[in-house]
Design a protein around this motif. Structure first.
Motif, PDB file in Angstrom:
ATOM      1  N   ASP A  94       0.827  -1.208   0.000  1.00  0.00           N
ATOM      2  CA  ASP A  94       0.000   0.000   0.000  1.00  0.00           C
ATOM      3  C   ASP A  94       0.859   1.253   0.000  1.00  0.00           C
ATOM      4  O   ASP A  94       2.056   1.217   0.313  1.00  0.00           O
ATOM      5  CB  ASP A  94      -0.883   0.046   1.262  1.00  0.00           C
ATOM      6  CG  ASP A  94      -2.058  -0.903   1.219  1.00  0.00           C
ATOM      7  OD1 ASP A  94      -2.747  -0.930   0.183  1.00  0.00           O
ATOM      8  OD2 ASP A  94      -2.295  -1.623   2.214  1.00  0.00           O
ATOM      9  N   GLY A  95       0.192   2.372  -0.337  1.00  0.00           N
ATOM     10  CA  GLY A  95       0.744   3.697  -0.105  1.00  0.00           C
ATOM     11  C   GLY A  95       2.046   4.014  -0.811  1.00  0.00           C
ATOM     12  O   GLY A  95       2.313   3.577  -1.932  1.00  0.00           O
ATOM     13  N   ALA A  96       2.899   4.776  -0.126  1.00  0.00           N
ATOM     14  CA  ALA A  96       4.152   5.245  -0.712  1.00  0.00           C
ATOM     15  C   ALA A  96       5.073   4.086  -1.081  1.00  0.00           C
ATOM     16  O   ALA A  96       5.775   4.140  -2.098  1.00  0.00           O
ATOM     17  CB  ALA A  96       4.860   6.194   0.258  1.00  0.00           C
ATOM     18  N   PHE A  97       5.066   3.029  -0.265  1.00  0.00           N
ATOM     19  CA  PHE A  97       5.922   1.888  -0.570  1.00  0.00           C
ATOM     20  C   PHE A  97       5.464   1.211  -1.855  1.00  0.00           C
ATOM     21  O   PHE A  97       6.279   0.830  -2.703  1.00  0.00           O
ATOM     22  CB  PHE A  97       5.913   0.883   0.581  1.00  0.00           C
ATOM     23  CG  PHE A  97       6.779  -0.319   0.325  1.00  0.00           C
ATOM     24  CD1 PHE A  97       8.157  -0.238   0.423  1.00  0.00           C
ATOM     25  CD2 PHE A  97       6.205  -1.533  -0.043  1.00  0.00           C
ATOM     26  CE1 PHE A  97       8.959  -1.355   0.168  1.00  0.00           C
ATOM     27  CE2 PHE A  97       6.992  -2.641  -0.295  1.00  0.00           C
ATOM     28  CZ  PHE A  97       8.377  -2.545  -0.190  1.00  0.00           C
ATOM     29  N   HIS A  98       4.158   1.061  -2.025  1.00  0.00           N
ATOM     30  CA  HIS A  98       3.625   0.464  -3.256  1.00  0.00           C
ATOM     31  C   HIS A  98       4.028   1.288  -4.469  1.00  0.00           C
ATOM     32  O   HIS A  98       4.445   0.736  -5.497  1.00  0.00           O
ATOM     33  CB  HIS A  98       2.097   0.365  -3.170  1.00  0.00           C
ATOM     34  CG  HIS A  98       1.457  -0.178  -4.410  1.00  0.00           C
ATOM     35  ND1 HIS A  98       1.089   0.618  -5.471  1.00  0.00           N
ATOM     36  CD2 HIS A  98       1.134  -1.449  -4.777  1.00  0.00           C
ATOM     37  CE1 HIS A  98       0.560  -0.122  -6.418  1.00  0.00           C
ATOM     38  NE2 HIS A  98       0.576  -1.376  -6.025  1.00  0.00           N
ATOM     39  N   LEU A  99       3.929   2.616  -4.359  1.00  0.00           N
ATOM     40  CA  LEU A  99       4.288   3.479  -5.485  1.00  0.00           C
ATOM     41  C   LEU A  99       5.778   3.358  -5.795  1.00  0.00           C
ATOM     42  O   LEU A  99       6.177   3.304  -6.967  1.00  0.00           O
ATOM     43  CB  LEU A  99       3.929   4.930  -5.161  1.00  0.00           C
ATOM     44  CG  LEU A  99       4.138   5.951  -6.282  1.00  0.00           C
ATOM     45  CD1 LEU A  99       3.321   5.574  -7.516  1.00  0.00           C
ATOM     46  CD2 LEU A  99       3.759   7.351  -5.806  1.00  0.00           C
ATOM     47  N   ARG A 100       6.614   3.312  -4.754  1.00  0.00           N
ATOM     48  CA  ARG A 100       8.052   3.144  -4.969  1.00  0.00           C
ATOM     49  C   ARG A 100       8.340   1.842  -5.718  1.00  0.00           C
ATOM     50  O   ARG A 100       9.095   1.808  -6.689  1.00  0.00           O
ATOM     51  CB  ARG A 100       8.778   3.136  -3.627  1.00  0.00           C
ATOM     52  CG  ARG A 100      10.284   2.816  -3.743  1.00  0.00           C
ATOM     53  CD  ARG A 100      10.817   2.158  -2.492  1.00  0.00           C
ATOM     54  NE  ARG A 100      12.261   1.990  -2.534  1.00  0.00           N
ATOM     55  CZ  ARG A 100      12.875   0.830  -2.336  1.00  0.00           C
ATOM     56  NH1 ARG A 100      12.162  -0.272  -2.099  1.00  0.00           N
ATOM     57  NH2 ARG A 100      14.200   0.740  -2.380  1.00  0.00           N
ATOM     58  N   GLN A 101       7.737   0.759  -5.244  1.00  0.00           N
ATOM     59  CA  GLN A 101       7.975  -0.538  -5.864  1.00  0.00           C
ATOM     60  C   GLN A 101       7.456  -0.585  -7.301  1.00  0.00           C
ATOM     61  O   GLN A 101       8.104  -1.140  -8.189  1.00  0.00           O
ATOM     62  CB  GLN A 101       7.322  -1.642  -5.036  1.00  0.00           C
ATOM     63  CG  GLN A 101       7.928  -1.821  -3.652  1.00  0.00           C
ATOM     64  CD  GLN A 101       9.398  -2.200  -3.718  1.00  0.00           C
ATOM     65  OE1 GLN A 101      10.273  -1.370  -3.495  1.00  0.00           O
ATOM     66  NE2 GLN A 101       9.663  -3.454  -4.038  1.00  0.00           N
TER      67      GLN A 101
END
Length: 452
Positions: A94-101
């Motif tokens: 989810d969230g910022a981590f999902h976008l980074r990945q």
């Protein structure tokens, strides 16, 4: 409108029983439950314990909910249960981590310059089809699961140095996915403690799978040569701060792709051949398109735009047999969607399969009709209503690869073989983690033009 007002005013879905609420109906009926209550309202309350839980039957609301990156609509209870097993890859983060990945993974699935060997995928399809013999009976559900498993392995790990570990993944992933699927839908965690053969298979598969993944990732990290595969692309990727993925992050992304690329794509291909066999006119039109566009040669990525009817057949398969029969999100804060106000920590359930069979959106929704996707068709579905790969920042990173492999498989099989359903062997939908088929037994015949 306040969250309390919505909770009290939204109708309760039919099928609730005293004390247990809707849990027995969802567990026993699964997709049939969501299809049955779909017409009862755009938002329905489900009695699933103490947590406020709602079923969303409105397409626009579903697109907004599923397209959110996790800041407002995080992964729900379904993912909380399986995350300890599958990790925190794109399929569960989810969230910022999902976008980074996602930004680090997405280049491997570029439409124009994919990070995997397209020719190797076609070779894998041809190699499996070459083993088919006229007159034999194949279970196309299992056959396509095996093919999809082989193809995602080929796309992920092409290095000869990890061939042994890749072979281990091929033979363990099905039992692992089956175990995860059971744990995602069974209401009680007691399943983990039962000494059943299925549990023992799952534990053995999990342990062997984890050891093979660790070995492969270590090999790629210590020898960061570009092997023209997805794992090489992810090892080389850097985030906005110049940091690479950790070994654990690589493991989670690889496992997420093995599950999505092997299970979902395989199930969809099995259903495609099932529907094509039941509709001889569709099979004939596909053969005519392959003859016109390919003229006997192998398909390439450049042919996909010209295979118009093939794309319609794939779309119709993904509509009628959408693998994602149930998805869940959790509200991270009070939020309004489509005129409804939901409290924080509410669980929102979605059935894309049920929505893709909604007669309010799709005429004659239970009929397999690829023509509904033809350009200019008066009842062509609106694209924003069609979400087999998700939506927004949650759109499946491997969508282009899934479409490519499905098209390549159809273009390889149909010019050579006619697959006929075995009489008296009904095919049932089986809903676990995703929707598959009980079995799709089909007899292999050469197409009339290919007979000696």
């Amino acid at each position: 409108m306040s969250g309390d007002q919505v909770v009290s005013s939204v109708p309760v879905a039919s099928g609730s029983v005293p004390l247990a609420g809707h849990r027995p109906a969802v567990a026993a009926q699964r997709l049939a439950f969501f299809e049955r209550v779909r017409s009862e309202g755009p938002v329905l309350r489900l009695r699933m314990g103490r947590t406020p839980t709602f079923l969303i039957n409105d397409h626009a609301m579903v697109r907004e909910i599923l397209g959110d990156g996790g800041d407002t609509f995080a992964r729900g209870r379904f993912f909380t249960k399986v995350r300890p097993l599958v990790g925190n890859g794109l399929g569960s983060s989810d969230g910022a981590f999902h976008l980074r990945q996602r930004r680090m993974v997405q280049p491997a699935f570029s439409h124009d310059h994919p990070g995997y060997d397209v020719a190797a995928l076609l070779a894998g399809i041809k190699a499996q089809v070459d083993t088919w013999k006229p007159g034999t009976v194949l279970d196309m559900a299992r056959e396509m699961d095996t093919l999809a498993n082989d193809l995602i392995n080929t796309a992920l790990f092409s290095s000869d140095k990890v061939a042994g570990d890749a072979a281990t993944i091929r033979v363990t992933i099905a039992d692992f996915i089956a175990g995860v699927g059971i744990r995602s839908v069974v209401p009680s965690d007691l399943v983990d403690k039962l000494p059943t053969p299925a549990n023992r298979r799952f534990i053995r598969a999990r342990d062997r799978l984890e050891a093979a993944l660790a070995s492969i990732i270590n090999r790629y990290l210590t020898d960061p040569h570009d092997h023209d595969d997805i794992l090489s692309s992810m090892v080389a990727a850097r985030d906005a701060d110049g940091r690479p993925m950790s070994p654990g992050e690589l493991r989670d992304e690889v496992l997420s792709m093995l599950i999505a690329g092997g299970d979902s794509s395989g199930h969809a291909l099995g259903w495609a051949f099932y529907e094509i066999a039941r509709h001889p006119t569709v099979a004939q039109r596909l053969r005519e398109e392959f003859a016109q566009v390919l003229d006997g040669r192998d398909p390439t990525m450049g042919d996909l735009r010209r295979l118009v009817y093939t794309r319609q057949v794939i779309n119709e398969t993904l509509r009628l047999r959408t693998p994602g029969w149930m998805d869940m999100r959790r509200t991270t804060r009070p939020v309004q969607v489509g005129g409804f106000a939901f409290p924080a920590e509410a669980e929102l359930l979605v059935s894309l399969t049920a929505l893709h069979r909604d007669p309010a959106v799709y005429s004659d929704p239970t009929t397999f009709n690829p023509d509904r996707w033809s350009p200019g068709h008066p009842q062509q579905p609106r694209r924003e209503m069609f979400m087999p790969f998700g939506a927004g920042t949650r759109l499946c990173a491997g969508e282009s690869m899934a479409n490519l492999t499905m098209a390549f498989a159809l273009a390889t099989v149909l010019p050579r073989f006619e697959l006929r359903p075995v009489p008296g062997r009904p095919v049932r939908e089986v809903c676990k983690g995703i929707m598959g088929a009980s079995a799709v037994p089909m007899t292999v015949h050469p197409v009339p033009e290919a007979r000696a």
